[in-house]
Write a protein that holds these residues in place. Structure first.
Motif, short mmCIF file in Angstrom:
data_model
loop_
_atom_site.label_atom_id
_atom_site.label_comp_id
_atom_site.label_asym_id
_atom_site.label_seq_id
_atom_site.Cartn_x
_atom_site.Cartn_y
_atom_site.Cartn_z
N ALA A 81 0.70 -1.19 0.01
CA ALA A 81 0.00 -0.01 -0.19
C ALA A 81 0.86 1.39 -0.01
CB ALA A 81 -0.78 0.02 1.29
N GLU A 82 1.92 1.27 0.84
CA GLU A 82 2.77 2.51 0.72
C GLU A 82 3.25 2.85 -0.60
OE1 GLU A 82 4.97 3.01 4.41
OE2 GLU A 82 5.91 4.63 3.74
N PRO A 83 4.00 1.71 -1.03
CA PRO A 83 4.72 2.11 -2.42
C PRO A 83 3.85 2.56 -3.28
CG PRO A 83 5.82 -0.02 -1.24
CD PRO A 83 4.46 0.42 -0.56
N ALA A 84 2.68 1.72 -3.53
CA ALA A 84 1.62 1.93 -4.53
C ALA A 84 0.92 3.32 -4.18
CB ALA A 84 0.80 0.96 -4.42
N GLY A 85 1.08 4.01 -3.00
CA GLY A 85 0.49 5.36 -2.75
C GLY A 85 -1.08 5.20 -2.29
#
Lengths: 415, 750
Positions: A277-281
């Motif tokens: 979730a964090e890398p994908a925004g």
């Protein structure tokens, strides 16, 4: 809206009825339609034994791979020391061995309970792999310390950021020999001088030598962990399989199952939220459209392989003990649904076609929002949906069916 | 009862206080105090019984419940600004100091958790003063104590008159009243760490009207040493205006109307960040560089209209309309951008990756060197509170069937709410300073909790021979709503609570000197807005019994208590170490038992025109969980709590002792306070693992010298022995008590 009618009725009825007042909340006796305690305990202990039997091969493999890694780095360093033509090939071997060791350990990441968890932020797990706590600068500082005083250097007193598989990823994959610290202060050796002005050969050898002792430490930690599980005497396998009866560690089998269940929530908090979730925004922790710099494996680009291994590790625990308990609870469909969803997620990783960092770089925000497991507009976001299917069941039906608790770290809903 | 009668009836209690605390005053003290009382206008025309819960000092001796009053004499004698130090003179009060100056007191009564005073009914002039006492009972606003002329603490059955939190009891602070004669006072002081106090009040009074203005400013640079060299103190101001009109004293129906308008602001550099246990040994007053951005900016406004009407000598009605507004923006370090909390880091600062985090907090290494999780998150907890309502209090004192009754009927219609607009900013520790990382501000919590509540209480006090019997009940009808303002699609979470809280008390005058008391009442603390359905209200049955003895200059009181909780409740606050997502979340703790004893002793020896007052109080408290359960409340510790584990932050022993030498124009006092060891959490198996906090003794010295009738000089030495002690491990690390402080000042009456 204030309920005046209710209030007025109650006011008139109750204010002067002092003697009618009870002294506290009502309590109700539990109605229990569960199996007899003995039968339930036996079933739980059998499940715990099955889980232990699924975990041990993972740890054995991890240990085998860690020992191989230590040998591969040793061979690599021998070549670096003489600047031979075999440096590149031995480095490639070391890197591929590191990948195997990391994949093996990533399966164990979702099995972080018992001896690997003991010790909090200095546990065996943290010493083997401390992600998300990792720092190339700290590794730089540690290797300078080691290089400066090899005899006096104590690997055991190094904090987890300086060691482990994450440190080895940097040491084996980073081509830039300059240190990564914002100041020179932590990478200046009293004996050998400032790091960046030393020769490439000197620095390559120093890095390699430090990687060697780090790899040896990783191997030693995996050996120790395995010994904790199955060594002579009152090992952790025994503790698990006798939880609730003769175990000195667990006064109930449920207590042990809760620890294992907490570990499985790695799939929710670490895999779904942090690794995807964090890398994908998708996560609020990413302030931009996407955050490629936050992928787990920044040097080796092994983020997807890690996630796949995490799912495989989860599956090993689910299908070796937890499924039986769900079956006993009349909820066998929960295990089968989760298994199907996990296998689908693994298949989608196999068909991903690129690295995670490439996938999230330049991501289309709208497509990401609209991505689902069946509508894979952005592959990383679709993978998030794949994993979320599993964790949604984990957080609700799974823990409810087995009367387990959601760990505090997973209570704040980041979805 | 007309105004002159009120004067006679009400002046005496304040000039000759006979509470256990003030009973032992010498005539010299009384003389000095009487003069000061004139200047400071301690007599009010509002019927004191309606302002003082205890009914004023004269009533305390026969209260069928434990009650204490600290009057203006005591307040002025010790010249305290910090309510923590004032309340240490009262047994049964649990204080958890925080930032050293008493800006945010933590007060509990009889073992109720002191954190943010959320378990007690906290009032100013008999009106709830917490920012949103129902919706957010944690009292982040606290009035400046310097403007008070009295404070009462009520722990027995009569505490049910004031809710919603009756489980611990009630604290009522009484502000300076409109003077009976024209006059005022200037009080200025200066001290350690650039401490300064400027306090001026003046008022006028005629037969039919009067007014008062009372303004205070307190400021200091602070006693902590911030790594960046910046200040750690505060600047706090308060101004109160009062005006009143009253009917002619010969009117058949006497009436009085008073308006009170108050404004205060606070600008403080307080922090939640302590230091590691190891650092505390060497530099207890250090503040790490990572707390450099911590700052509180607060503003409080109050409007109160009080109407008193006496329909006949046995029937009176007091009506109060009130509105309190409070806004605050507290920026403070939340932690690192990682799943390792500051609580975990400080619980084991020498363990693993925590070592690295601590180095960043100290500013020894840069965030960028630590890695992605080295970014520091500063939370901006921006909140707006409103508390408003109308309350009626009627007294009717008839003779019925040959028995004298004192009926009291109270009704309160109340509304309060809190709007949270929490955001975070991220910073990088760079060469010892916090530098923004350039990322946009992130909204974290955007919601509104509100409550509508009706509270009713009835009480009858009868006197039959040597017996005084009191019976009453309180009913609360509470509707709460949590609204998630961050999303238009979010459903509101509503709860309704209805509770009836009865209480009974008895007092028996065994001899003219000796009285016996006993009481039982129900303790209650409501469920806050937005809680899960499985959260129960806090409920207990509280018992007490004891005696009071007054003979000449000697007085003593012994009261034993037993509070039997069917459910003790915990609440997450940031200040107790909870993550932002969990703030105000409530937890059931199941059964708990708190028992103990409170002892007071007072005596004043007269010799050669000098008096030697002596006062001692001691509290024994045994507070423990009475059932085993799995706790997810960081306040108690996360993990398995066993029946018999202690409740955190409740010392088993605490005491205070004061003595002095008082001449005609001077006074010297010594005050000793002892707080026994406390537990940070329930046991060593929970997280954070329990650490016992050492007990401590603090000595204060105070001198007053009367230069002339109107000019007094005062000096104080607080923590005279410069004792270094830990007040709390919450929320993050060891936090120190205030070191030695020297203060000198003067008061001029005009």
């Amino acid at each position: 809206m204030f309920n005046w009618k209710r209030s007025s009725v109650i006011i008139s009825a109750s204010v002067f009825l002092l003697t009618a007042c009870g002294g506290g909340g009502s309590s109700s006796s539990d109605t229990n339609n569960n199996p007899t305690p003995d039968a339930e305990l036996t079933a739980q202990q059998q499940a715990l034994t099955d889980i232990a039997n699924a975990v041990i091969p993972v740890l054995q493999n991890s240990n085998t791979q860690a020992l191989s890694l230590a040998n591969a780095i040793d061979a690599y360093c021998d070549e670096v020391a003489v600047s031979s033509a075999n440096v590149a090939s031995t480095l490639a071997t070391a890197q591929s061995t590191w990948q195997a060791a990391m994949t093996a350990w990533q399966q164990a990441e979702v099995m972080n309970f018992g001896p690997s968890f003991d010790g909090g932020n200095n546990s065996i797990r943290e010493r083997i792999y401390s992600w998300p706590a990792k720092s190339s600068c700290f590794v730089d500082g540690a290797l300078v310390d080691y290089d400066d005083d090899t005899a006096g250097f104590d690997i055991n007193s190094q904090t987890p950021r300086r060691i482990g598989l994450d440190a080895l990823e940097y040491l084996l994959y980073s081509n830039d020999l300059d240190h990564t610290c914002s100041t020179d202060s932590s990478t200046t050796s009293p004996t050998n001088g400032a790091w960046n002005i030393r020769t490439d050969a000197d620095r390559s050898l120093a890095r390699c030598e430090y990687a060697k002792i780090v790899a040896n430490d990783v191997a030693a930690q995996t050996t120790a962990l395995l010994d904790d599980w199955q060594g002579a005497g009152d090992n952790y396998f025994q503790q698990l399989s006798t939880a609730g009866s003769t175990s000195s560690r667990y006064s109930s089998a449920t207590e042990a199952l809760n620890e294992i269940s907490d570990a499985l929530f790695y799939l929710d908090t670490e895999v779904k939220d942090m690794k995807i979730a964090e890398p994908a925004g998708i996560s609020a922790d990413c302030a931009s459209t996407s955050c490629p710099e936050t992928v787990e494996s920044t040097y080796a680009n092994q983020s997807l392989a890690n996630i796949k291994a995490n799912l495989q590790g989860f599956l090993a625990v689910l299908n070796n003990g937890m499924d039986d308990l769900l079956e006993d609870a009349g909820q066998g469909n929960i295990a089968s649904t989760m298994t199907t969803d996990i296998n689908a997620a693994i298949a989608n990783i196999d068909n991903f076609g690129t690295t995670l960092v490439a996938s999230v770089t330049g991501i289309n925000e709208a497509d990401c929002t609209n991505s689902t497991s069946d509508n894979r507009l952005e592959e990383a976001c679709a993978l998030h949906a794949d994993v979320k299917k599993v964790t949604d069941v984990l957080k609700t039906d799974f823990v409810t069916a087995l009367t387990l608790a959601i760990p505090q770290s997973a209570e704040g809903d980041n979805d | 009862m007309k105004i002159k009668l009120l004067h006679l009836a009400l002046a005496a209690p304040l000039a000759f206080c006979i509470s256990p605390l003030s009973h032992a005053q010498s005539e010299n003290e009384a003389s000095l105090s009487t003069e000061e009382a004139v200047a400071s206008s301690s007599i009010t025309s509002v019927k004191r019984e309606d302002i003082y819960i205890t009914g004023g000092a004269t009533q305390i001796k026969k209260q069928p419940g434990s009650a204490h009053l600290i009057d203006q004499n005591d307040i002025e004698k010790f010249e305290y600004d910090d309510i923590n130090r004032v309340l240490s003179h009262i047994p049964g009060v649990n204080i958890q100091e925080e930032e050293g100056y008493g800006l945010r007191p933590n007060i509990g009564l009889r073992g109720a958790h002191p954190h943010r005073s959320r378990k007690i009914a906290l009032m100013e002039d008999a009106v709830l003063i917490g920012p949103a006492p129902y919706s957010a009972p944690a009292a982040y606003y606290f009035p400046m104590f310097a403007k008070m002329e009295g404070i009462e603490v009520f722990k027995g059955p009569s505490a049910i008159k004031y809710g919603p939190n009756t489980v611990g009891g009630a604290v009522n602070m009484v502000t300076r009243s409109v003077p009976e004669e024209d006059g005022g006072r200037l009080n200025i002081a200066y001290g350690t760490d650039a401490y300064s106090k400027a306090h001026l009040f003046y008022g006028q009074r005629t037969d039919t009207w009067g007014w008062l203005v009372d303004g205070i400013n307190l400021q200091t640079d602070g006693f902590k040493d911030l790594d960046t060299g910046n200040d750690t103190g505060f600047n706090k101001s308060d101004i109160t205006l009062k005006g009143l009109i009253n009917s002619d004293i010969s009117a058949d129906i006497y009436q009085q109307l008073e308006v009170k308008i108050q404004y205060s602001d606070e600008d403080s550099d307080s922090t939640y960040l302590g230091v590691t246990e190891e650092d505390f040994q060497d530099t207890p007053y250090r503040r790490y560089a990572a707390s450099d951005r911590d700052h509180m900016d607060a503003e409080h406004k109050q409007l109160m209209l009080t109407h008193y009407i006496e329909l006949d000598p046995t029937l009176s009605l007091t009506t109060i309309v009130y509105r309190n507004e409070f806004e605050r923006l507290w920026s403070k370090l939340n932690g690192f951008d990682t799943n390792t909390s500051l609580s975990e880091i400080f619980a084991n600062p020498n363990q693993g990756i925590n070592v690295d985090f601590i180095q960043v907090l100290r500013g020894e290494i840069n965030s960028s060197d630590l890695g992605p999780d080295g970014t520091l998150i500063v939370g901006n907890n921006d909140r707006e509170y409103v508390s408003q309502g109308i309350q009626f209090l009627a007294h009717w004192d008839p003779m019925l069937l040959g028995v004298a009754h004192e009926f009291e009927f109270g009704f309160r219609l109340h509304n309060d709410y809190i709007e949270r607009n929490h955001t975070t900013d991220s910073f990088l520790m760079t060469n010892g300073e916090l530098i923004s990382d350039g990322a946009a501000t992130v909204a974290t919590t955007t919601n509104k909790d509100s409550t509508d509540a009706i509270a009713i209480h009835v009480q009858d006090k009868i006197r039959i021979g040597d017996w005084t019997l009191t019976g009453g009940a309180r009913a609360e009808f509470i509707d709460t709503v949590r609204k998630d303002r961050s999303s238009s699609n979010a459903d509101d979470i509503s709860n309704e609570d209805t509770v009836l809280i009865p209480g009974l008390g008895a007092f028996y005058q065994l001899t003219p000197e000796l009285g016996l008391l006993a009481g039982v009442y129900k303790g209650f603390s409501p469920v806050g807005p937005g809680q899960n359905d499985d959260i129960d209200p806090e409920e207990s049955i509280n018992y007490e019994a004891g005696f009071r003895y007054y003979e000449g200059a000697f007085n003593t009181e012994l009261v034993g208590f037993y509070n039997d909780y069917s459910n003790i409740k915990g609440v997450c606050t940031f200040s107790s170490g909870c993550a932002d997502a969990d703030i105000d979340k409530e937890f059931n703790g199941g059964a708990a038992e708190i028992l103990g004893a409170e002892i007071t002793l007072g005596y004043s020896l007269q010799h050669n025109d000098l008096s030697y007052p002596f006062k001692l109080n001691y509290t024994y408290t045994q507070a423990k969980f009475a059932e085993s359960f799995g706790s997810t409340n960081p306040d108690w510790g996360v993990g398995d709590i066993k029946s018999g584990d202690p409740l955190p932050y409740i010392p088993e022993h605490q005491a205070s002792f004061s003595t002095g030498i008082v001449g005609k124009s001077w006074q010297n006092h010594l005050i000793v306070k002892y707080v026994g060891e406390r537990n940070d959490t329930a046991n060593t198996n929970v997280s954070p693992s329990n650490r016992t906090i050492d007990g401590y003794i603090v000595v204060d010295l105070k001198s007053n010298y009367k230069v002339s009738k109107d000019l007094h000089i005062h000096a104080s030495l607080r923590n005279a022995l410069n004792k270094v002690y830990v007040t709390s491990l919450r929320p993050f690390g060891d936090r120190p008590g205030i070191p030695r402080q020297v203060q000198v000042g003067m008061k001029y009456n005009f």
